[in-house]
Structure formats: structure tokens, C-alpha cells
Scaffold this motif. Structure first.
Motif, PDB file in Angstrom:
ATOM      1  N   MET A 142      -8.159   7.661  -1.985  1.00  0.00           N
ATOM      2  CA  MET A 142      -7.586   6.248  -1.765  1.00  0.00           C
ATOM      3  C   MET A 142      -8.346   5.472  -2.201  1.00  0.00           C
ATOM      4  O   MET A 142      -8.352   3.960  -2.226  1.00  0.00           O
TER       5      MET A 142
ATOM      6  N   PHE B 141      -6.254  -0.181  -1.519  1.00  0.00           N
ATOM      7  CA  PHE B 141      -6.057   1.198  -1.772  1.00  0.00           C
ATOM      8  C   PHE B 141      -5.622   2.154  -3.024  1.00  0.00           C
ATOM      9  O   PHE B 141      -4.962   0.946  -4.308  1.00  0.00           O
TER      10      PHE B 141
ATOM     11  N   MET C 228      -3.915   4.356  -5.035  1.00  0.00           N
ATOM     12  CA  MET C 228      -2.600   5.122  -5.032  1.00  0.00           C
ATOM     13  C   MET C 228      -2.618   6.155  -6.061  1.00  0.00           C
ATOM     14  O   MET C 228      -2.931   6.034  -7.420  1.00  0.00           O
TER      15      MET C 228
ATOM     16  N   THR D 274      -5.736  13.903  -5.819  1.00  0.00           N
ATOM     17  CA  THR D 274      -4.366  13.013  -4.983  1.00  0.00           C
ATOM     18  C   THR D 274      -3.547  14.724  -5.923  1.00  0.00           C
ATOM     19  O   THR D 274      -2.920  15.211  -5.828  1.00  0.00           O
TER      20      THR D 274
ATOM     21  N   SER E  99       3.004  10.000  -3.692  1.00  0.00           N
ATOM     22  CA  SER E  99       2.893   8.729  -3.339  1.00  0.00           C
ATOM     23  C   SER E  99       3.183   8.828  -2.389  1.00  0.00           C
ATOM     24  O   SER E  99       3.339   7.316  -1.516  1.00  0.00           O
TER      25      SER E  99
ATOM     26  N   GLN F 296       1.180   9.094   0.841  1.00  0.00           N
ATOM     27  CA  GLN F 296       0.089   8.315   0.824  1.00  0.00           C
ATOM     28  C   GLN F 296       0.248   6.857   1.324  1.00  0.00           C
ATOM     29  O   GLN F 296      -0.240   6.187   1.924  1.00  0.00           O
TER      30      GLN F 296
END
Length: 493
Positions: free
Chosen positions: A371, A380, A382, A387, A398, A401
């Protein structure tokens, strides 16, 4: 006194909507979501091809705080997923934060602020910049000679032209055999089109059957919330402990997945020659396993043709393959995937001291922990590199995060720092940890896939979902570098 930051979110898809809700619920009022199109939805707005559906169980594919007992199918269809996000957007009054038809073209960091320019040539300044631009949103077009010479209709699956006739008797060629193609091909075949499928690499298919959910079941799930919660939790358990563990190298689950895919091919395809053409020569899971029960029946129909000879070039009449055959077509559909490493690009983005994102990522795309980027403070990304987690729900990713981001923004609000970014050594340590874990996964099983970066390393998380949630539960401030507005470095506790 607690500060109220100005926060920019790029993208009004699933993650952007989530962030707007999280930020608002935390008491932050200065929120702006930039959306380049005229409506919300992200990938579910862009992808409207026939048969588009999610390959994650529908009752798992929701925000944790907004369950949906009214799904019509076990694997939700694209239009219904988009309707769900529209309903959430309206219920939580998110539209008031969104600036539609306005994309971010430039972002520049200076003096603890992000200065943005948009497609409307308007300028903004923010304390935080969050890219919720998704993973697969830039269509990838194949480098095939003559692509622009075809006299018929040609388009990418992510840009499906519904005005084009693909019905009975129309000769349609599909280039590619990934997840999207496996959903679209049966629809075209069953609609009567004469479909030629140009396969470069066969795929492994897992036969998890879809089924419709009737009104009586929906009423039951609405009335008895425990039943709906059980369905959701069971789906999460199955994806975490069976599917995800299978591709990350757990031996029992790996064997079960391999057996299921291989026996599916053996039992589904009766013709031995066709079966051999459809049999991959790489480990199950090396490419994303396709959850599908309609492709194998469709490819065996008389109006479906699997072509495995490589493509020489596109002509004005169709596709010329390397065996010298000209396949005359009315329509060509490019099911050739996306550019997974673009992330927020081609946005012109520069961090500290004018460092451009293309320069920062010229050797490899890295972030901590998936991130944060060194020299790009208060930014950041996403669903960044490493991920994606073994066919798991990206909504769940999500949410994890977003909670991580909110913890750091809360520290800023409490005046603990003005700037935050990862230490370079932390980025390297995180990526070494990921690379070590990748050695035992299916993704290094001898295939080429969109998972791989230019160095040939998968940009996926190689450990369990539970391990990822544990690591993301609380920021390790020792790995992060914070500064005050005077740029005097402060060692985080």
C-alpha cells in the motif's frame, strides 16, 4: 485538538465507495472522490459482456456491514453486483462526495500536501491521496499484425459493443481463453453464433456449479439472519481453507484442487483429441483457476471451434493462423486481459523531490505492505502489488486495507505526524518475505500469467488469508518514517 484532513479518493468503484463510508464514519468531512466516468461501479460498470459474473460466492461478495440476502444466484451476475453497489452508494449518501466525469491527470507532492490537476483542468490540494483505481482496469490489446485492418467489428471484452450483432449465424472469433472468455463463449455459442475460439494456452477449470436462488429462499434468508450469516461464513471458510490454501502450497488442499480440475476435464470432454487440446501443461493454480461449468459443454457444440494453431496475422476478412488457414469472421472479440501493473497510472504522479512514479517503479513494482511507497508520503495504494489472495473476495481485502489506512489517518488527526511513508529497508524486507513465500506456491508452476511482474515474480500474497489479516491488523510504526511540517524526522514508537 483533533484535525480534520482533506482526503482525495481516486475511483468510485467498490473500494472508493468503501473508503468514503469509512472516512465519513470516522468524522472526516472533507472528502472528495474523483470518478472519470459518469456513474459508479468500477469493474462492474466497465465489464458488460454476455455472461459476466463474479467467481466468488455472492453472499461472500458484499461489504461486511451491508449483507445482501437477496442475491439471485450463488455466483452473482454483473448487473446485479452493480445494482448492489449503487444501492449501498445511495443508502450511505456517498454520491455527495463524488465528482463524476472528472479524472485525476496529475498529482504532485510538496510541502506535506498533494496538489492535483484533473481532466477538467481544475486544481485541488489535499492532505491525503488514496488510489482506489483497482487492479484490472486497463484493457490489454494483443500485438498482432494487421489488427487495424479487419473490415468487420472488433472490440475488447471490457469494451463490449452491444450494438453489434453476435446472434444466430454470425461468425464470431474470440482471441483468448481466460476467465472472461470462459463466461462469454457459452453465451455466444448458445445464442447461435458460429464461434471460433483462438487458444494460445489452455486453462484449468474448477466445476463449482452456479444455481439460482428462488424467492422463497430469499424470504427465508431475510427473515432468519442467522441462515444468511451461515452461508456467508461457510463461503469464506471454503475459499480460505480450501481454495486459497490449495494455491499457496498446502499439500492436502493442493491435491484436492488438482484432482477436481483434472477429473473435470476427463469427464466433461468426451473427444480425446479435443481433451488433449484443452489440457494445460502447467500446475493447477499457476494461472488463476477458472470457476466454470458452462465452457466445456459449449466448446463441444457444432457451432464452436477450438483453434490452437498460433495466429499469424489479422486480415480484412478474419484471422490467418500459422497453419495457413484463413478463418473468415464477421466479428472479432479480444479477450486478452488487462495491464495489472498500471495501478493508478497513466496518471502523471510525482512524489518527494520530483520523483516520478515511473522512475520509482522502473525496475519492479513494490509497496509496503502492498500500500505505501517510499518518497510518496501520505499516499495509499489500495489493492496494490501482492494484495490479490488466491481467488478470495477483493471486498474483504479492501476492508482490511481500509481499516489499516484509517488507523494511520487517525494518528495524523491526533497530531502525531504530518507526513508518513515506509522506510526503504521495510519495503525490501516485506518484499523479501513475500518472495520467499512464493517458492512453494502454484504460481511458480511453469506458466505465463498476468500474475507475473517483469522479473517473473507473481504480484500475489503467498501466505494464508488469516496471516494477511493478522499482519494488517495494526501498522508496525517501526517500519514507517514520520515527519513534522518542519521536516525534522521523528522516530515512531
Amino acid at each position: 485538538m483533533k484535525r480534520n484532513p482533506s482526503v482525495c479518493v481516486i475511483g468510485a468503484g467498490m473500494t472508493g465507495i468503501l473508503l468514503a463510508i469509512k472516512l465519513r464514519d470516522a468524522g472526516i468531512s472533507d472528502i472528495t472522490v474523483f470518478e472519470k466516468k459518469d456513474e459508479i461501479g468500477g469493474t462492474w460498470r466497465e465489464n458488460t459482456y454476455p455472461g459476466v459474473a463474479c467467481d466468488v460466492p455472492s453472499h461472500m461478495y458484499t461489504y461486511s456491514f451491508e449483507p445482501n440476502p437477496d442475491w439471485s444466484n450463488f455466483f452473482a451476475r454483473g448487473p446485479e453486483i452493480k445494482e448492489y453497489f449503487e444501492r449501498v452508494t445511495d443508502k450511505y449518501d456517498v454520491r455527495k462526495y463524488i465528482r463524476f466525469n472528472e479524472g485525476v491527470t496529475e498529482a504532485r507532492y510538496s510541502g506535506a500536501k498533494w496538489s492535483l490537476t484533473t481532466s477538467k483542468n481544475l486544481h485541488y490540494t489535499f492532505d491525503f491521496l488514496i488510489a482506489a483505481t483497482g487492479i484490472l482496469h486497463h484493457p490489454s490489446f494483443p500485438d498482432i499484425p494487421g489488427l487495424d485492418t479487419f473490415d468487420g467489428e472488433i472490440f475488447h471484452t471490457a469494451e463490449w459493443d452491444h450494438s453489434v450483432n453476435t446472434g444466430s449465424g454470425v461468425k464470431v472469433g474470440i482471441i483468448g481463453t481466460g476467465s472472461t472468455a470462459a463466461q462469454a463463449i457459452p453465451e455466444l455459442v448458445n445464442n447461435g453464433a458460429d464461434v471460433s475460439v483462438f487458444q494460445r494456452t489452455p486453462q484449468w477449470l474448477l466445476p463449482l456449479s452456479d444455481f439460482s436462488i428462488g424467492d422463497k429462499t430469499k424470504r427465508f434468508l431475510n427473515r432468519y439472519s442467522f441462515a444468511h450469516k451461515f452461508m456467508r461464513r461457510f463461503a469464506i471458510w471454503f475459499m480460505e481453507h480450501m481454495f486459497t490454501k490449495a494455491v499457496t502450497g498446502h499439500p492436502i488442499q493442493k491435491k484436492l484442487l488438482e484432482w477436481a480440475c483434472r477429473i473435470n476435464l476427463r469427464l466433461s470432454i468426451k473427444n480425446r483429441v479435443l481433451r488433449q487440446k484443452l489440457k494445460p501443461n502447467y500446475q493447477v493454480g499457476c494461472k488463476r483457476v477458472i470457476v466454470n461449468t458452462t465452457f466445456y459443454p459449449a466448446i463441444q457444440k457444432e457451432n464452436a471451434h477450438l483453434i490452437t494453431s498460433g495466429i499469424e496475422r489479422i486480415t480484412e476478412d478474419g484471422v490467418l493462423t500459422k497453419d495457413g488457414t484463413l478463418h473468415k469472421l464477421d466479428v472479432i472479440v479480444l479477450s486478452t486481459g488487462f495491464k495489472p501493473l498500471n495501478f493508478m497510472r497513466p496518471m502523471n504522479m510525482t512524489g518527494r523531490n520530483g520523483l516520478h512514479i515511473d522512475t520509482a517503479w522502473q525496475h519492479s513494482v513494490k509497496a509496503y505492505p502492498s500500500m505505501l511507497l517510499p518518497n510518496f508520503p501520505n499516499f495509499f495504494l489500495m489493492l496494490g502489488p501482492n494484495t490479490p489472495i488466491g481467488n478470495f473476495s477483493v471486498i474483504a481485502m479492501s476492508e482490511v486495507q481500509a481499516d489499516y489506512v484509517m488507523q494511520l489517518i487517525e494518528k495524523w488527526r491526533n497530531n502525531e505526524f504530518d507526513e508518513i511513508e515506509p522506510r526503504q529497508e521495510a519495503v525490501q524486507r516485506f518484499n523479501n518475505y513475500v518472495k520467499e513465500g512464493l517458492k512453494g506456491t502454484a504460481w511458480v508452476g511453469g506458466c505465463q500469467s498476468w500474475y507475473l511482474d517483469p522479473d517473473g515474480d507473481p504480484i500475489l500474497w503467498p501466505y494464508t488469508w488469516g496471516e494477511w489479516v493478522k499482519q494488517m491488523a495494526k501498522p508496525n510504526m517501526a517500519d514507517l518514517q514520520t515527519r513534522s511540517v518542519t521536516n525534522q524526522s521523528k522516530n515512531a514508537a
